[in-house]
Design a protein around this motif. Sequence first.
Motif, PDB file in Angstrom:
ATOM      1  N   SER A   1      -2.564  -3.625 -10.943  1.00  0.00           N
ATOM      2  CA  SER A   1      -2.253  -3.979 -12.319  1.00  0.00           C
ATOM      3  C   SER A   1      -1.610  -2.785 -13.004  1.00  0.00           C
ATOM      4  CB  SER A   1      -3.511  -4.404 -13.066  1.00  0.00           C
ATOM      5  OG  SER A   1      -4.445  -3.340 -13.131  1.00  0.00           O
ATOM      6  N   ARG A   2      -1.017  -3.031 -14.159  1.00  0.00           N
ATOM      7  CA  ARG A   2      -0.362  -1.937 -14.874  1.00  0.00           C
ATOM      8  C   ARG A   2      -0.722  -1.978 -16.343  1.00  0.00           C
ATOM      9  NH1 ARG A   2       2.039  -6.224 -16.093  1.00  0.00           N
ATOM     10  NH2 ARG A   2       3.969  -6.447 -17.235  1.00  0.00           N
ATOM     11  N   ASP A   3      -0.717  -0.814 -16.957  1.00  0.00           N
ATOM     12  CA  ASP A   3      -0.912  -0.663 -18.388  1.00  0.00           C
ATOM     13  C   ASP A   3       0.339   0.017 -18.908  1.00  0.00           C
ATOM     14  OD1 ASP A   3      -1.530   0.135 -20.980  1.00  0.00           O
ATOM     15  OD2 ASP A   3      -3.617   0.525 -20.501  1.00  0.00           O
ATOM     16  N   ASN A   4       1.274  -0.777 -19.409  1.00  0.00           N
ATOM     17  CA  ASN A   4       2.559  -0.222 -19.837  1.00  0.00           C
ATOM     18  C   ASN A   4       2.409   0.780 -20.966  1.00  0.00           C
ATOM     19  OD1 ASN A   4       3.649  -1.857 -17.920  1.00  0.00           O
ATOM     20  ND2 ASN A   4       4.747  -3.191 -19.324  1.00  0.00           N
ATOM     21  N   ALA A   5       1.492   0.517 -21.867  1.00  0.00           N
ATOM     22  CA  ALA A   5       1.316   1.411 -23.011  1.00  0.00           C
ATOM     23  C   ALA A   5       0.864   2.800 -22.572  1.00  0.00           C
ATOM     24  CB  ALA A   5       0.308   0.813 -23.985  1.00  0.00           C
ATOM     25  N   LYS A   6       0.094   2.849 -21.500  1.00  0.00           N
ATOM     26  CA  LYS A   6      -0.421   4.132 -21.003  1.00  0.00           C
ATOM     27  C   LYS A   6       0.342   4.631 -19.786  1.00  0.00           C
ATOM     28  CE  LYS A   6      -5.137   3.359 -22.673  1.00  0.00           C
ATOM     29  NZ  LYS A   6      -6.584   3.311 -22.307  1.00  0.00           N
ATOM     30  N   ASN A   7       1.384   3.905 -19.385  1.00  0.00           N
ATOM     31  CA  ASN A   7       2.169   4.296 -18.197  1.00  0.00           C
ATOM     32  C   ASN A   7       1.267   4.549 -16.990  1.00  0.00           C
ATOM     33  OD1 ASN A   7       4.668   4.143 -19.500  1.00  0.00           O
ATOM     34  ND2 ASN A   7       4.494   6.242 -20.258  1.00  0.00           N
ATOM     35  N   THR A   8       0.340   3.637 -16.788  1.00  0.00           N
ATOM     36  CA  THR A   8      -0.647   3.799 -15.729  1.00  0.00           C
ATOM     37  C   THR A   8      -0.718   2.540 -14.881  1.00  0.00           C
ATOM     38  OG1 THR A   8      -1.946   5.298 -17.096  1.00  0.00           O
ATOM     39  CG2 THR A   8      -3.071   4.275 -15.236  1.00  0.00           C
ATOM     40  N   VAL A   9      -0.892   2.736 -13.589  1.00  0.00           N
ATOM     41  CA  VAL A   9      -1.089   1.637 -12.659  1.00  0.00           C
ATOM     42  C   VAL A   9      -2.468   1.777 -12.015  1.00  0.00           C
ATOM     43  CG1 VAL A   9      -0.309   0.618 -10.495  1.00  0.00           C
ATOM     44  CG2 VAL A   9       1.349   1.330 -12.180  1.00  0.00           C
ATOM     45  N   HIS A  10      -3.136   0.657 -11.817  1.00  0.00           N
ATOM     46  CA  HIS A  10      -4.474   0.665 -11.235  1.00  0.00           C
ATOM     47  C   HIS A  10      -4.485  -0.138  -9.933  1.00  0.00           C
ATOM     48  CE1 HIS A  10      -5.952   2.280 -15.012  1.00  0.00           C
ATOM     49  NE2 HIS A  10      -5.308   1.302 -15.646  1.00  0.00           N
ATOM     50  N   LEU A  11      -5.407   0.221  -9.077  1.00  0.00           N
ATOM     51  CA  LEU A  11      -5.656  -0.560  -7.870  1.00  0.00           C
ATOM     52  C   LEU A  11      -7.163  -0.801  -7.799  1.00  0.00           C
ATOM     53  CD1 LEU A  11      -4.347  -1.836  -5.332  1.00  0.00           C
ATOM     54  CD2 LEU A  11      -5.054   0.225  -4.089  1.00  0.00           C
ATOM     55  N   GLN A  12      -7.570  -2.013  -8.114  1.00  0.00           N
ATOM     56  CA  GLN A  12      -8.967  -2.402  -8.020  1.00  0.00           C
ATOM     57  C   GLN A  12      -9.238  -2.853  -6.598  1.00  0.00           C
ATOM     58  OE1 GLN A  12     -11.490  -2.287 -10.376  1.00  0.00           O
ATOM     59  NE2 GLN A  12     -12.810  -2.859  -8.662  1.00  0.00           N
ATOM     60  N   MET A  13     -10.180  -2.185  -5.947  1.00  0.00           N
ATOM     61  CA  MET A  13     -10.476  -2.479  -4.551  1.00  0.00           C
ATOM     62  C   MET A  13     -11.901  -2.992  -4.437  1.00  0.00           C
ATOM     63  SD  MET A  13      -8.645   0.806  -2.739  1.00  0.00           S
ATOM     64  CE  MET A  13      -9.852   1.971  -3.378  1.00  0.00           C
ATOM     65  N   ASN A  14     -12.053  -4.238  -4.056  1.00  0.00           N
ATOM     66  CA  ASN A  14     -13.359  -4.861  -3.889  1.00  0.00           C
ATOM     67  C   ASN A  14     -13.608  -5.192  -2.425  1.00  0.00           C
ATOM     68  OD1 ASN A  14     -13.646  -4.823  -6.724  1.00  0.00           O
ATOM     69  ND2 ASN A  14     -12.699  -6.835  -6.922  1.00  0.00           N
ATOM     70  N   SER A  15     -14.851  -5.465  -2.105  1.00  0.00           N
ATOM     71  CA  SER A  15     -15.231  -5.832  -0.727  1.00  0.00           C
ATOM     72  C   SER A  15     -14.644  -4.844   0.274  1.00  0.00           C
ATOM     73  CB  SER A  15     -14.748  -7.254  -0.418  1.00  0.00           C
ATOM     74  OG  SER A  15     -15.300  -8.181  -1.324  1.00  0.00           O
ATOM     75  N   LEU A  16     -14.815  -3.575  -0.004  1.00  0.00           N
ATOM     76  CA  LEU A  16     -14.224  -2.545   0.843  1.00  0.00           C
ATOM     77  C   LEU A  16     -14.826  -2.546   2.234  1.00  0.00           C
ATOM     78  CD1 LEU A  16     -13.897   0.249  -1.815  1.00  0.00           C
ATOM     79  CD2 LEU A  16     -12.021  -0.616  -0.407  1.00  0.00           C
ATOM     80  N   LYS A  17     -13.975  -2.238   3.206  1.00  0.00           N
ATOM     81  CA  LYS A  17     -14.375  -2.198   4.608  1.00  0.00           C
ATOM     82  C   LYS A  17     -14.151  -0.787   5.152  1.00  0.00           C
ATOM     83  CE  LYS A  17     -12.588  -6.922   5.148  1.00  0.00           C
ATOM     84  NZ  LYS A  17     -11.645  -7.789   5.902  1.00  0.00           N
ATOM     85  N   PRO A  18     -14.847  -0.418   6.210  1.00  0.00           N
ATOM     86  CA  PRO A  18     -14.623   0.913   6.801  1.00  0.00           C
ATOM     87  C   PRO A  18     -13.161   1.145   7.171  1.00  0.00           C
ATOM     88  CG  PRO A  18     -16.650  -0.010   7.661  1.00  0.00           C
ATOM     89  CD  PRO A  18     -16.001  -1.097   6.838  1.00  0.00           C
ATOM     90  N   GLU A  19     -12.452   0.106   7.557  1.00  0.00           N
ATOM     91  CA  GLU A  19     -11.043   0.263   7.919  1.00  0.00           C
ATOM     92  C   GLU A  19     -10.135   0.510   6.716  1.00  0.00           C
ATOM     93  OE1 GLU A  19     -13.107  -2.207   8.829  1.00  0.00           O
ATOM     94  OE2 GLU A  19     -12.049  -4.155   8.881  1.00  0.00           O
ATOM     95  N   ASP A  20     -10.677   0.443   5.513  1.00  0.00           N
ATOM     96  CA  ASP A  20      -9.910   0.806   4.321  1.00  0.00           C
ATOM     97  C   ASP A  20      -9.936   2.316   4.082  1.00  0.00           C
ATOM     98  OD1 ASP A  20     -11.237  -2.122   2.742  1.00  0.00           O
ATOM     99  OD2 ASP A  20      -9.200  -1.861   3.545  1.00  0.00           O
ATOM    100  N   THR A  21     -10.725   3.036   4.867  1.00  0.00           N
ATOM    101  CA  THR A  21     -10.798   4.489   4.727  1.00  0.00           C
ATOM    102  C   THR A  21      -9.434   5.106   4.971  1.00  0.00           C
ATOM    103  OG1 THR A  21     -13.120   4.597   5.363  1.00  0.00           O
ATOM    104  CG2 THR A  21     -11.798   6.592   5.674  1.00  0.00           C
ATOM    105  N   ALA A  22      -8.958   5.875   3.996  1.00  0.00           N
ATOM    106  CA  ALA A  22      -7.626   6.471   4.088  1.00  0.00           C
ATOM    107  C   ALA A  22      -7.393   7.346   2.866  1.00  0.00           C
ATOM    108  CB  ALA A  22      -6.552   5.386   4.145  1.00  0.00           C
TER     109      ALA A  22
END
Length: 121
Positions: free
Chosen positions: A71-92
């Motif tokens: 998602s993005r917040d244009n007013a704050k010039n910020t982008v987010h990545l919400q990560m749910n149900s994380l798995k060990p293979e997401d380690t990076a």
Amino acid sequence: QVQLLESGGGSVQAGGSLRLSCATSGRTFSIYTMGWFRRAPGKAREFVAAISWSAPTTTYEDSVKGRFTISRDNAKNTVHLQMNSLKPEDTAVYYCAAKSAYNALGPYDYWGQGTQVTVSS
């Protein structure tokens, strides 16, 4: 030039959640696409997700669909990545990236330093 600064990485158990943020500065008006990539130990960097700056168009890598949300917040010039149900293979190490083109894939112009995400089983 555009500067990118990631935050929000850390360690979590499998099934948990983390939220990454990417703050942009500099010539942000030149950005049309923001993306997240990751590099796991011993593997090549891979695309995770991307979002267009001016319209809510998103693209995801298949393994994160339904679990990650960009998602993005244009007013704050910020982008987010919400990560749910994380798995060990997401380690990076997760990297934020930006470019002046509209396509989600292909080369990106600017990169952050990366933030470590570790998921334990």
